[in-house]
Design a protein around this motif. Structure first.
Motif, PDB file in Angstrom:
ATOM      1  N   ARG A  90       7.771 -10.219  10.416  1.00  0.00           N
ATOM      2  CA  ARG A  90       8.431 -10.641   9.179  1.00  0.00           C
ATOM      3  C   ARG A  90       9.046  -9.387   8.580  1.00  0.00           C
ATOM      4  NH1 ARG A  90       9.888 -15.470   7.605  1.00  0.00           N
ATOM      5  NH2 ARG A  90       9.232 -15.188   5.445  1.00  0.00           N
ATOM      6  N   VAL A  91      10.376  -9.338   8.494  1.00  0.00           N
ATOM      7  CA  VAL A  91      11.063  -8.122   8.059  1.00  0.00           C
ATOM      8  C   VAL A  91      11.994  -8.419   6.885  1.00  0.00           C
ATOM      9  CG1 VAL A  91      10.998  -7.193  10.408  1.00  0.00           C
ATOM     10  CG2 VAL A  91      13.047  -8.398   9.619  1.00  0.00           C
ATOM     11  N   GLY A  92      12.262  -7.379   6.113  1.00  0.00           N
ATOM     12  CA  GLY A  92      13.346  -7.418   5.142  1.00  0.00           C
ATOM     13  C   GLY A  92      14.603  -6.896   5.807  1.00  0.00           C
ATOM     14  N   ALA A  93      15.752  -7.493   5.492  1.00  0.00           N
ATOM     15  CA  ALA A  93      17.031  -7.044   6.045  1.00  0.00           C
ATOM     16  C   ALA A  93      18.045  -6.953   4.915  1.00  0.00           C
ATOM     17  CB  ALA A  93      17.528  -8.005   7.123  1.00  0.00           C
ATOM     18  N   LEU A  94      18.707  -5.800   4.802  1.00  0.00           N
ATOM     19  CA  LEU A  94      19.700  -5.591   3.756  1.00  0.00           C
ATOM     20  C   LEU A  94      20.580  -4.418   4.136  1.00  0.00           C
ATOM     21  CD1 LEU A  94      18.347  -3.449   0.901  1.00  0.00           C
ATOM     22  CD2 LEU A  94      16.709  -4.416   2.489  1.00  0.00           C
TER      23      LEU A  94
ATOM     24  N   ASN B 116      18.948   0.560  10.999  1.00  0.00           N
ATOM     25  CA  ASN B 116      17.944   1.587  10.780  1.00  0.00           C
ATOM     26  C   ASN B 116      16.616   0.866  10.589  1.00  0.00           C
ATOM     27  OD1 ASN B 116      19.797   3.814  10.753  1.00  0.00           O
ATOM     28  ND2 ASN B 116      20.429   3.153   8.722  1.00  0.00           N
ATOM     29  N   ALA B 117      15.627   1.173  11.407  1.00  0.00           N
ATOM     30  CA  ALA B 117      14.338   0.496  11.357  1.00  0.00           C
ATOM     31  C   ALA B 117      13.363   1.301  10.511  1.00  0.00           C
ATOM     32  CB  ALA B 117      13.779   0.316  12.767  1.00  0.00           C
ATOM     33  N   GLY B 118      12.872   0.684   9.438  1.00  0.00           N
ATOM     34  CA  GLY B 118      11.944   1.351   8.534  1.00  0.00           C
ATOM     35  C   GLY B 118      10.573   0.705   8.564  1.00  0.00           C
ATOM     36  N   PHE B 119       9.529   1.539   8.507  1.00  0.00           N
ATOM     37  CA  PHE B 119       8.152   1.053   8.490  1.00  0.00           C
ATOM     38  C   PHE B 119       7.510   1.505   7.185  1.00  0.00           C
ATOM     39  CE2 PHE B 119       9.417   1.334  12.895  1.00  0.00           C
ATOM     40  CZ  PHE B 119       9.091   0.053  13.338  1.00  0.00           C
TER      41      PHE B 119
ATOM     42  N   ALA C 272      16.304   1.179   0.906  1.00  0.00           N
ATOM     43  CA  ALA C 272      16.143  -0.163   1.470  1.00  0.00           C
ATOM     44  C   ALA C 272      14.683  -0.604   1.421  1.00  0.00           C
ATOM     45  CB  ALA C 272      16.670  -0.201   2.900  1.00  0.00           C
ATOM     46  N   ALA C 273      13.764   0.302   1.744  1.00  0.00           N
ATOM     47  CA  ALA C 273      12.345  -0.042   1.760  1.00  0.00           C
ATOM     48  C   ALA C 273      11.841  -0.382   0.361  1.00  0.00           C
ATOM     49  CB  ALA C 273      11.542   1.118   2.350  1.00  0.00           C
TER      50      ALA C 273
ATOM     51  N   TYR D 180      13.281  -3.790  -0.757  1.00  0.00           N
ATOM     52  CA  TYR D 180      12.536  -4.850  -0.079  1.00  0.00           C
ATOM     53  C   TYR D 180      11.171  -5.049  -0.740  1.00  0.00           C
ATOM     54  CZ  TYR D 180       9.545  -6.763   3.684  1.00  0.00           C
ATOM     55  OH  TYR D 180       8.636  -7.477   4.421  1.00  0.00           O
ATOM     56  N   GLY D 181      10.456  -3.946  -0.986  1.00  0.00           N
ATOM     57  CA  GLY D 181       9.141  -4.035  -1.613  1.00  0.00           C
ATOM     58  C   GLY D 181       9.191  -4.611  -3.018  1.00  0.00           C
ATOM     59  N   GLN D 182      10.237  -4.297  -3.776  1.00  0.00           N
ATOM     60  CA  GLN D 182      10.374  -4.858  -5.115  1.00  0.00           C
ATOM     61  C   GLN D 182      10.679  -6.354  -5.059  1.00  0.00           C
ATOM     62  OE1 GLN D 182      12.726  -1.056  -6.715  1.00  0.00           O
ATOM     63  NE2 GLN D 182      12.475  -2.608  -8.279  1.00  0.00           N
ATOM     64  N   ARG D 183      11.528  -6.751  -4.123  1.00  0.00           N
ATOM     65  CA  ARG D 183      11.857  -8.172  -4.006  1.00  0.00           C
ATOM     66  C   ARG D 183      10.631  -9.003  -3.615  1.00  0.00           C
ATOM     67  NH1 ARG D 183      16.556  -9.876  -0.513  1.00  0.00           N
ATOM     68  NH2 ARG D 183      17.111 -11.348  -2.158  1.00  0.00           N
ATOM     69  N   MET D 184       9.698  -8.382  -2.919  1.00  0.00           N
ATOM     70  CA  MET D 184       8.456  -9.057  -2.538  1.00  0.00           C
ATOM     71  C   MET D 184       7.374  -8.910  -3.614  1.00  0.00           C
ATOM     72  SD  MET D 184       9.232 -10.443   0.302  1.00  0.00           S
ATOM     73  CE  MET D 184       7.590 -10.995   0.820  1.00  0.00           C
ATOM     74  N   ASP D 185       7.714  -8.235  -4.730  1.00  0.00           N
ATOM     75  CA  ASP D 185       6.796  -7.991  -5.845  1.00  0.00           C
ATOM     76  C   ASP D 185       5.591  -7.157  -5.437  1.00  0.00           C
ATOM     77  OD1 ASP D 185       6.092  -8.082  -8.534  1.00  0.00           O
ATOM     78  OD2 ASP D 185       4.841  -9.864  -8.283  1.00  0.00           O
ATOM     79  N   TRP D 186       5.821  -6.205  -4.542  1.00  0.00           N
ATOM     80  CA  TRP D 186       4.787  -5.261  -4.162  1.00  0.00           C
ATOM     81  C   TRP D 186       4.907  -3.949  -4.935  1.00  0.00           C
ATOM     82  CZ3 TRP D 186       6.544  -6.002   1.565  1.00  0.00           C
ATOM     83  CH2 TRP D 186       6.062  -7.239   2.051  1.00  0.00           C
ATOM     84  N   LEU D 187       6.117  -3.663  -5.475  1.00  0.00           N
ATOM     85  CA  LEU D 187       6.410  -2.352  -6.044  1.00  0.00           C
ATOM     86  C   LEU D 187       7.029  -2.461  -7.422  1.00  0.00           C
ATOM     87  CD1 LEU D 187       8.008  -0.671  -2.883  1.00  0.00           C
ATOM     88  CD2 LEU D 187       5.658  -0.420  -3.705  1.00  0.00           C
TER      89      LEU D 187
END
Length: 276
Positions: A151-155, A192-195, A225-226, A229-236
């Protein structure tokens, strides 16, 4: 053909900066590969060119070439080095400047202690504009890579990114996944692949495999980007410190429609001339 250059890095993401305003040169992809070669050239993740602007609103044109000779649309760490370089070479007296890239106009602001803030513009989530082969935008997508269901974020931050949340950025399997994600067929122009490893709501760790380069010590657009993605998932939260192998960056984003601001260090390593 002798080419004058300055070697720089931003949090370990290293660049060869070339001023094509005061020296009139035209570099071919094979020249880029020669310069970027760490054994036979200068060695770098990317070669960055300073050119006269084509748009009236810009102070400079900023071109980005990956180590394999391909041209990229965006590089946040490189943008910080670009701002310091043009001041170092006395190409401008401005502390705040606008540069045009292959994908957008960017505002760069020099700060204290050789730090630079980059206005990266708003993130792009429309799949066709990333580009990413999906019909509708979503905070996360299913992606099969290296035989795994992810499950990835893409932007897009001016270049395409795929971000995967992981429990440990030092996991040995990430190199295999990174190679599979950055060349995945669902990203027609690569990605660009981010972890992303989340420490808490204000602090994360990140590892990035860049298209056309491979793993780098830092990636400014990848950090942006990371965090998005984390903010959109409400993690950050809306201001996050991103720890990469080469150092730390600060990323701020106030939500949809707003620009992403990224701040981090710059350093000049050495200057020289290479004959091509």
């Amino acid at each position: 053909m002798p080419v004058k250059f300055t070697k720089m890095h931003g949090a370990g993401n290293d660049f060869v900066m070339i001023d094509t305003i005061s020296q009139r040169i035209k570099l071919r992809p094979r020249d880029i590969r020669r310069i970027a070669d760490r054994r036979r050239g200068v060695g770098c993740d990317q070669v960055l060119l300073v050119e006269p602007p084509e748009q009236p609103a810009a102070d400079f044109r900023y071109r980005i070439f990956n180590a394999d000779g391909s041209e990229a649309g965006q590089c946040g760490n490189g943008a910080r080095c670009f701002a310091r370089f043009v001041r170092h070479r006395r190409l401008t007296h401005l502390n705040k400047m606008v540069v045009e890239t292959g994908s957008s106009l960017m505002t760069l602001s020099l700060m204290d202690n050789h730090a630079v803030e980059v206005n990266m513009g708003p993130p792009v989530f429309t799949p066709a504009e990333i580009p990413f082969l999906r019909d509708q935008p979503a905070p996360e997508y299913d992606l099969t890579a290296a035989g795994e269901q992810l499950r990835v974020g893409a932007l897009s931050m001016g270049n395409p990114h795929a971000v995967l949340r992981v429990s440990d950025v030092n996991d040995g399997s990430l190199e295999r996944l990174g190679e599979a994600m950055r060349s995945h067929e669902d990203f027609p122009e690569g990605a660009n692949a981010g972890f992303l490893e989340i420490v808490d709501r204000q602090n994360v760790r990140l590892r990035v495999f860049e298209r056309g380069v491979g793993e780098t010590e830092a990636c400014g657009s990848g950090a942006c980007a990371a965090v998005v993605y984390g903010q959109r998932m409400d993690w950050l939260d809306d201001r996050v410190t991103v720890e990469l192998t080469g150092g730390k960056l600060t990323v701020q984003w106030q939500g949809d429609g707003k620009s992403v601001l990224m701040t981090g260090p710059t350093a000049i390593s050495f200057e020289g001339t290479i004959r091509l």
